[in-house]
Design a protein around this motif. Structure first.
Motif, PDB file in Angstrom:
ATOM      1  N   GLN A  62       0.854  -1.194   0.000  1.00 48.63           N
ATOM      2  CA  GLN A  62       0.000   0.000   0.000  1.00 48.63           C
ATOM      3  C   GLN A  62       0.883   1.235   0.000  1.00 48.63           C
ATOM      4  O   GLN A  62       1.767   1.378   0.853  1.00 48.63           O
ATOM      5  CB  GLN A  62      -0.923   0.012   1.219  1.00 48.63           C
ATOM      6  N   LYS A  63       0.661   2.122  -0.965  1.00 49.16           N
ATOM      7  CA  LYS A  63       1.442   3.349  -1.058  1.00 49.16           C
ATOM      8  C   LYS A  63       0.879   4.400  -0.100  1.00 49.16           C
ATOM      9  O   LYS A  63      -0.324   4.539   0.053  1.00 49.16           O
ATOM     10  CB  LYS A  63       1.426   3.881  -2.493  1.00 49.16           C
ATOM     11  N   ASN A  81       0.751  11.243  -3.315  1.00 40.11           N
ATOM     12  CA  ASN A  81       1.673  10.179  -2.948  1.00 40.11           C
ATOM     13  C   ASN A  81       2.884  10.770  -2.223  1.00 40.11           C
ATOM     14  O   ASN A  81       3.529  11.686  -2.737  1.00 40.11           O
ATOM     15  CB  ASN A  81       2.118   9.439  -4.219  1.00 40.11           C
ATOM     16  N   GLU A  85       5.842   3.286   1.018  1.00 40.38           N
ATOM     17  CA  GLU A  85       5.078   2.087   0.684  1.00 40.38           C
ATOM     18  C   GLU A  85       5.197   1.081   1.814  1.00 40.38           C
ATOM     19  O   GLU A  85       6.287   0.851   2.349  1.00 40.38           O
ATOM     20  CB  GLU A  85       5.576   1.462  -0.616  1.00 40.38           C
ATOM     21  N   THR A  86       4.073   0.507   2.211  1.00 36.15           N
ATOM     22  CA  THR A  86       4.044  -0.524   3.247  1.00 36.15           C
ATOM     23  C   THR A  86       3.707  -1.855   2.600  1.00 36.15           C
ATOM     24  O   THR A  86       2.663  -1.987   1.958  1.00 36.15           O
ATOM     25  CB  THR A  86       2.990  -0.192   4.324  1.00 36.15           C
ATOM     26  N   ASN A  87       4.601  -2.831   2.754  1.00 35.59           N
ATOM     27  CA  ASN A  87       4.390  -4.148   2.175  1.00 35.59           C
ATOM     28  C   ASN A  87       3.967  -5.129   3.263  1.00 35.59           C
ATOM     29  O   ASN A  87       4.441  -5.056   4.402  1.00 35.59           O
ATOM     30  CB  ASN A  87       5.672  -4.637   1.499  1.00 35.59           C
TER      31      ASN A  87
END
Length: 285
Positions: A62-63, A81, A85-87
């Motif tokens: 999720q950016k 933006n 970014e969360t992975n």
């Protein structure tokens, strides 16, 4: 009034949605040996273990965004933006068994602070099927032991960076999916030929620009290519004459037991970088 038509025999599913079922999905894990290079995919020698205990897999990112409110937006809130970014990677509830190889790997990684490689095959194993891969850290390890029912295990899995999407061949060799439109990529640079154990110039590269080198090995053996002196990490890939990526890694790659042949070595990166050098070690007659 016009009556609805009846589809011809065999065409009832012509407009059926394109769907995939998850029951064939597979997740495999392998301990990182500290080199940062993914080990060769082999499920027979214990390097990779099938994580079959989980009930569900989730992978994605999720950016991040930031809300801006100024005169240019007319006083309205606009999300832009922020570059973050969360992975995420979650495995749902996992049933625990003391002799499960994958669970043992994750517990060992938690206890020793080792990193873990993962591969997730959404459609199962098979030549040409999609796969997501990457590195993760085990931040949590917890058993839930009920008085009645199955023992469950929870792992806090934290992906290190964005998962790579690609495909694999019958031997499990990974080829990364290229999402860049060819028209937007900077022109490739011909870096010349690599000579065994002789450093060759690596020019300054723009973001996503490639320098391509040829490498000819006259005897079977390991091919190792490394970069040095660059201001940003470089992605190194060893590609055979068919265009298949045989090995890839950050600042270096090794293709073990490579047949005698001529290969292309690609050096690139998501960020611009100043120059450096490229050195290859390979077999010669």
């Amino acid at each position: 009034m016009t009556q609805p038509s009846t589809p011809a025999t065999g065409s009832a599913n012509r407009n059926a949605p394109n769907v995939r079922f998850g029951r064939n999905a597979r997740m495999y894990v392998a301990l990182d040996d500290g080199s940062g290079q993914e080990p060769a995919f082999n499920t027979q020698n214990g390097t990779w273990a099938y994580f079959c205990a989980t009930s569900q897999l989730e992978i994605g990112g999720q950016k991040g965004s930031e809300t801006v409110n100024n005169f240019c937006t007319g006083g309205n809130d606009v999300d832009v933006n922020d570059g973050s970014e969360t992975n995420t990677l979650t495995t749902g509830d996992a049933t625990w068994a003391e002799d499960d190889s994958a669970i043992t790997m994750l517990e060992r990684a938690y206890e020793t602070d080792a990193r873990v490689w993962y591969r997730i095959y959404p459609l199962g194993l098979g030549d040409g099927k999609p796969v997501y891969r990457g590195l993760l850290e085990v931040k949590e390890w917890k058993l839930t032991i009920p008085s009645k029912g199955l023992i469950k295990m929870t792992n806090g899995l934290t992906p290190l960076g964005k998962p790579e999407k690609g495909t694999v061949d019958a031997q499990g060799v990974f080829t990364k999916t290229d999402f860049d439109a060819p028209a937007t990529r900077p022109q490739s640079i011909n870096g010349g030929a690599l000579v065994d154990n002789v450093a060759v110039n690596l020019p300054a590269l723009a973001a996503n620009q490639e320098a391509n080198y040829t490498l000819t090995s006259t005897a079977a053996g390991d091919l190792t290519v490394v970069t040095a002196g660059s201001s940003a990490s470089r992605t190194v890939s060893i590609v055979d004459s068919t265009g298949a990526v045989k090995a890839t890694g950050t600042d270096g790659a090794t293709y073990a037991a490579a047949p005698a042949a001529t290969y292309t070595v690609r050096v690139s990166g998501a960020q611009a970088s100043t120059g450096g050098n490229v050195t290859a070690d390979f077999a010669t007659a």
